[in-house]
Design a protein around this motif. Structure first.
Motif, PDB file in Angstrom:
ATOM      1  N   ALA A   1       0.837  -1.205   0.000  1.00  0.00           N
ATOM      2  CA  ALA A   1       0.000   0.000   0.000  1.00  0.00           C
ATOM      3  C   ALA A   1       0.874   1.259   0.000  1.00  0.00           C
ATOM      4  O   ALA A   1       0.572   2.247  -0.686  1.00  0.00           O
ATOM      5  CB  ALA A   1      -0.925  -0.001   1.215  1.00  0.00           C
ATOM      6  N   LYS A   2       1.973   1.206   0.741  1.00  0.00           N
ATOM      7  CA  LYS A   2       2.873   2.351   0.790  1.00  0.00           C
ATOM      8  C   LYS A   2       3.524   2.589  -0.574  1.00  0.00           C
ATOM      9  O   LYS A   2       3.620   3.735  -1.039  1.00  0.00           O
ATOM     10  CB  LYS A   2       3.944   2.104   1.861  1.00  0.00           C
ATOM     11  N   ARG A   3       3.947   1.484  -1.229  1.00  0.00           N
ATOM     12  CA  ARG A   3       4.539   1.625  -2.572  1.00  0.00           C
ATOM     13  C   ARG A   3       3.503   2.165  -3.561  1.00  0.00           C
ATOM     14  O   ARG A   3       3.802   3.033  -4.379  1.00  0.00           O
ATOM     15  CB  ARG A   3       5.075   0.271  -3.048  1.00  0.00           C
ATOM     16  N   ALA A   4       2.276   1.641  -3.505  1.00  0.00           N
ATOM     17  CA  ALA A   4       1.227   2.101  -4.423  1.00  0.00           C
ATOM     18  C   ALA A   4       0.927   3.573  -4.188  1.00  0.00           C
ATOM     19  O   ALA A   4       0.745   4.342  -5.143  1.00  0.00           O
ATOM     20  CB  ALA A   4      -0.033   1.257  -4.235  1.00  0.00           C
ATOM     21  N   ASN A   5       0.867   3.970  -2.928  1.00  0.00           N
ATOM     22  CA  ASN A   5       0.615   5.376  -2.594  1.00  0.00           C
ATOM     23  C   ASN A   5       1.734   6.258  -3.131  1.00  0.00           C
ATOM     24  O   ASN A   5       1.501   7.342  -3.688  1.00  0.00           O
ATOM     25  CB  ASN A   5       0.472   5.530  -1.083  1.00  0.00           C
ATOM     26  N   SER A   6       2.966   5.784  -2.985  1.00  0.00           N
ATOM     27  CA  SER A   6       4.110   6.547  -3.471  1.00  0.00           C
ATOM     28  C   SER A   6       4.054   6.685  -4.995  1.00  0.00           C
ATOM     29  O   SER A   6       4.283   7.771  -5.543  1.00  0.00           O
ATOM     30  CB  SER A   6       5.404   5.848  -3.054  1.00  0.00           C
ATOM     31  N   LYS A   7       3.731   5.581  -5.693  1.00  0.00           N
ATOM     32  CA  LYS A   7       3.633   5.635  -7.151  1.00  0.00           C
ATOM     33  C   LYS A   7       2.501   6.565  -7.586  1.00  0.00           C
ATOM     34  O   LYS A   7       2.631   7.322  -8.545  1.00  0.00           O
ATOM     35  CB  LYS A   7       3.403   4.229  -7.720  1.00  0.00           C
ATOM     36  N   LEU A   8       1.371   6.490  -6.875  1.00  0.00           N
ATOM     37  CA  LEU A   8       0.239   7.357  -7.209  1.00  0.00           C
ATOM     38  C   LEU A   8       0.614   8.827  -7.037  1.00  0.00           C
ATOM     39  O   LEU A   8       0.264   9.664  -7.872  1.00  0.00           O
ATOM     40  CB  LEU A   8      -0.967   6.989  -6.343  1.00  0.00           C
ATOM     41  N   LYS A   9       1.342   9.143  -5.983  1.00  0.00           N
ATOM     42  CA  LYS A   9       1.778  10.530  -5.763  1.00  0.00           C
ATOM     43  C   LYS A   9       2.710  10.981  -6.877  1.00  0.00           C
ATOM     44  O   LYS A   9       2.609  12.104  -7.373  1.00  0.00           O
ATOM     45  CB  LYS A   9       2.480  10.657  -4.409  1.00  0.00           C
ATOM     46  N   THR A  10       3.604  10.084  -7.262  1.00  0.00           N
ATOM     47  CA  THR A  10       4.542  10.426  -8.331  1.00  0.00           C
ATOM     48  C   THR A  10       3.798  10.692  -9.631  1.00  0.00           C
ATOM     49  O   THR A  10       4.073  11.683 -10.329  1.00  0.00           O
ATOM     50  CB  THR A  10       5.557   9.280  -8.528  1.00  0.00           C
TER      51      THR A  10
ATOM     52  N   ALA B   1       0.656  11.554  -9.933  1.00  0.00           N
ATOM     53  CA  ALA B   1      -0.152  12.769  -9.762  1.00  0.00           C
ATOM     54  C   ALA B   1       0.693  14.016  -9.943  1.00  0.00           C
ATOM     55  O   ALA B   1       0.224  15.019 -10.490  1.00  0.00           O
ATOM     56  CB  ALA B   1      -0.806  12.762  -8.385  1.00  0.00           C
ATOM     57  N   GLU B   2       1.953  13.976  -9.513  1.00  0.00           N
ATOM     58  CA  GLU B   2       2.829  15.142  -9.652  1.00  0.00           C
ATOM     59  C   GLU B   2       3.339  15.300 -11.080  1.00  0.00           C
ATOM     60  O   GLU B   2       3.394  16.406 -11.610  1.00  0.00           O
ATOM     61  CB  GLU B   2       4.025  15.013  -8.693  1.00  0.00           C
ATOM     62  N   LYS B   3       3.715  14.185 -11.721  1.00  0.00           N
ATOM     63  CA  LYS B   3       4.330  14.255 -13.044  1.00  0.00           C
ATOM     64  C   LYS B   3       3.294  14.286 -14.171  1.00  0.00           C
ATOM     65  O   LYS B   3       3.493  14.964 -15.174  1.00  0.00           O
ATOM     66  CB  LYS B   3       5.272  13.069 -13.252  1.00  0.00           C
ATOM     67  N   GLN B   4       2.198  13.511 -14.016  1.00  0.00           N
ATOM     68  CA  GLN B   4       1.214  13.413 -15.103  1.00  0.00           C
ATOM     69  C   GLN B   4      -0.199  13.476 -14.532  1.00  0.00           C
ATOM     70  O   GLN B   4      -0.920  12.478 -14.496  1.00  0.00           O
ATOM     71  CB  GLN B   4       1.399  12.096 -15.865  1.00  0.00           C
ATOM     72  N   PRO B   5      -0.631  14.642 -14.087  1.00  0.00           N
ATOM     73  CA  PRO B   5      -1.960  14.739 -13.478  1.00  0.00           C
ATOM     74  C   PRO B   5      -3.096  14.412 -14.459  1.00  0.00           C
ATOM     75  O   PRO B   5      -4.111  13.846 -14.076  1.00  0.00           O
ATOM     76  CB  PRO B   5      -2.039  16.176 -12.982  1.00  0.00           C
ATOM     77  N   MET B   6      -2.925  14.719 -15.717  1.00  0.00           N
ATOM     78  CA  MET B   6      -3.982  14.441 -16.695  1.00  0.00           C
ATOM     79  C   MET B   6      -4.138  12.934 -16.926  1.00  0.00           C
ATOM     80  O   MET B   6      -5.247  12.444 -17.101  1.00  0.00           O
ATOM     81  CB  MET B   6      -3.690  15.153 -18.024  1.00  0.00           C
ATOM     82  N   ALA B   7      -3.024  12.214 -16.910  1.00  0.00           N
ATOM     83  CA  ALA B   7      -3.091  10.751 -17.075  1.00  0.00           C
ATOM     84  C   ALA B   7      -3.845  10.146 -15.891  1.00  0.00           C
ATOM     85  O   ALA B   7      -4.630   9.201 -16.050  1.00  0.00           O
ATOM     86  CB  ALA B   7      -1.696  10.160 -17.184  1.00  0.00           C
TER      87      ALA B   7
END
Length: 117
Positions: free
Chosen positions: A77-86, A88-94
């Motif tokens: 869950a921590k890894r998924a959250n980290s990937k989701l944040k990344t 969201a920061e790099k490709q918010p439209m995707a």
């Protein structure tokens, strides 16, 4: 021929002797049954104790496995959250497009409403 009183005494003596033997046999049978019952009880206690010990061991193994699964789940869950944040920061439209696609998929899986004409 023997007198009736002597025959009665002999009969009474034999009846008493038979009664004593019967009582002795009953006592011996009762003692044997008691010994068998105590033996069975002892074996049952031993088996029950073994089963309880094994159940305790299995419960401990299950607790350990559940703890490990929980830790793995937390790490994932921590890894998924980290990937989701990344993302969201790099490709918010995707991320928005992915959310819309998931919403559309879930919407298509829902049952259609009834039309009351």
């Amino acid at each position: 021929m023997k007198p009736l009183s002597e025959t009665a005494r002999d009969t009474r003596a034999k009846a008493n002797e038979l009664a004593e033997k019967t009582a002795e046999n009953a006592r011996a049978t009762a003692e044997a049954a008691k010994a068998r019952i105590q033996d069975g009880y002892g074996r049952a206690r031993a088996v029950t104790g073994d089963l309880a010990a094994k159940a305790g061991e299995q419960a401990e193994v299950a607790r350990e496995a559940a703890g490990q699964a929980l830790e793995k789940g937390k790490a994932q869950a921590k890894r998924a959250n980290s990937k989701l944040k990344t993302i969201a920061e790099k490709q918010p439209m995707a991320l928005v497009a992915g959310a819309v696609a998931i919403g559309a998929l879930l919407g298509s899986l829902l049952p259609k409403g009834r039309n009351d004409d």
